[in-house]
Design a protein around this motif. Structure first.
Motif, short mmCIF file in Angstrom:
data_model
loop_
_atom_site.label_atom_id
_atom_site.label_comp_id
_atom_site.label_asym_id
_atom_site.label_seq_id
_atom_site.Cartn_x
_atom_site.Cartn_y
_atom_site.Cartn_z
N ARG A 124 0.83 -1.20 0.00
CA ARG A 124 0.00 0.00 0.00
C ARG A 124 0.87 1.26 0.00
NH1 ARG A 124 -5.24 -1.26 0.87
NH2 ARG A 124 -5.80 0.88 1.35
N SER A 136 -4.57 5.93 2.51
CA SER A 136 -3.86 4.72 2.07
C SER A 136 -4.52 4.18 0.82
CB SER A 136 -3.90 3.71 3.22
OG SER A 136 -3.41 2.45 2.79
N PRO A 142 -4.13 0.96 -2.39
CA PRO A 142 -3.42 -0.23 -2.89
C PRO A 142 -2.55 0.13 -4.10
CG PRO A 142 -5.74 -0.31 -3.47
CD PRO A 142 -5.58 0.88 -2.59
#
Length: 354
Positions: free
Chosen positions: A332, A347, A349
């Motif tokens: 991440r 955050s 991916p």
């Protein structure tokens, strides 16, 4: 390479004197044990960007504060192979203070515990001595646009000055009035800013360039573990026709500092072209992710690919994205945003951008 960094004097004697006046340093463990503020989960929505799947907001005072502006971000995943420091999963961010009534409070770092969402601000200070040789400290005035936490070191981007480095082991508590008095801050220049801990600057890597070459502006900073030897990657924020270069300095595994030659000079091992309005970068196996700000009201952009061949992902992150950092075990990417009332830790991916 025509640009370089030159190591300046280590402030070891001054810092040792500070320790003598304030007592034993407490390091990150002391900050974690004394955290007094708490972040909260933020509700996801369009304002947070299409790529964001996790977000936290600061407490109300920090979210609205017009003086302190968040900039850089790193984590215990950069600092340690175990991805923890003091037994905790931590983020660290930087902020600079804007001038109010002609004065500024300098810059600070903030440690955030991802498991409890508690956090604490730590003021960066310049160690010194007064006319009588007694130790003193004063706020450090940096934009602090990026940070890398590597081993015991925090490396901060200092724009035209180069890089500033501190050791987290040097963190000192200053809430005790007797300690403040011994350090020459009885007038409240530190404690009145609401900081219970300070971190002295230990060394400066001064920006330079060969004759005829434009000096590099260290606007942000990231740790690159793509190669066998880890490296610091920095870039230049730019509008219009200003340069927007990316640069990579190898880290000496023995010192966790940028590798220097016998003359104390660090030279980059690569240099590439970035994009306009860059605010942060992460590198993973050659792929670059670059954050781009579109002002205080429009969501930010993430550019992905290799320097010179970047694909733009519009509306990916909130307005005002700043520095980026990568967390390997979760794959991440984290960022921090700067504008009052629109301040988050977010955050994403990494695979969203591949």
């Amino acid at each position: 390479m025509a640009i370089h960094l030159t190591a300046a004097d280590d402030r070891e004697p001054l810092i040792r004197a500070l320790h003598g006046a304030a007592g034993a340093p407490v390091g990150v463990a002391g900050v974690v044990a004394g955290m007094t503020r708490r972040a909260r989960l933020a509700r996801l929505g369009r304002a947070l960007g299409r790529a964001v799947t996790e977000a936290f907001a600061w407490d109300d005072a920090d979210r609205r504060d017009g003086r302190w502006w968040p900039q850089g971000i790193s984590s215990s995943a950069d600092a340690s192979p175990e991805e923890q420091v003091a037994g905790r999963r931590l983020l660290v961010t930087t902020s600079y203070a804007r001038r109010v009534a002609g004065a500024t409070q300098g810059c600070r770092v903030t440690f955030v515990d991802l498991d409890t969402l508690r956090y604490e601000h730590v003021l960066l200070v310049e160690p010194g001595v007064d006319a009588d040789g007694a130790p003193t400290l004063a706020p450090v005035h940096l934009h602090a646009g990026g940070v890398v936490w590597h081993g015991p070191w925090l490396h901060l981007a200092a724009t035209a000055r180069g890089l500033v480095s501190c050791r987290t082991d040097d963190i000192l508590p200053v809430a005790d009035p007797d300690v403040a008095d011994r350090l020459g801050v009885a007038d409240g220049r530190v404690t009145a800013y609401g900081h219970r801990f300070v971190l002295p600057v230990r060394r400066l890597l001064r920006a330079g360039a060969d004759r005829g070459e434009e000096r590099f502006r260290y606007s942000f900073l990231a740790l690159d573990r793509s190669e066998e030897v880890p490296a610091l990657v920095s870039g230049e924020y730019a509008r219009g026709t200003r340069s927007r270069r990316l640069v990579r300095y190898e880290i000496d595994p023995g010192t966790a500092l940028p590798r220097v030659d016998a003359d104390g000079v660090a030279r980059p091992v690569s240099l590439g072209e970035g994009v306009g309005r860059m605010q942060g970068v992460v590198v993973r196996k050659g792929q670059h992710l670059v954050s781009v700000s579109n002002g205080p009201w429009l969501p930010g952009t993430i550019c992905s690919g290799r320097p010179g061949r970047m694909r733009r992902h519009l509306l990916a992150v909130p307005m005002g994205p700043e520095d980026l950092t990568y967390w390997p075990s979760t794959d991440r990417v984290w960022s921090v945003t700067e504008h009052p009332r629109r301040r988050w830790l977010v955050s994403m991916p990494r695979g969203w951008f591949v």
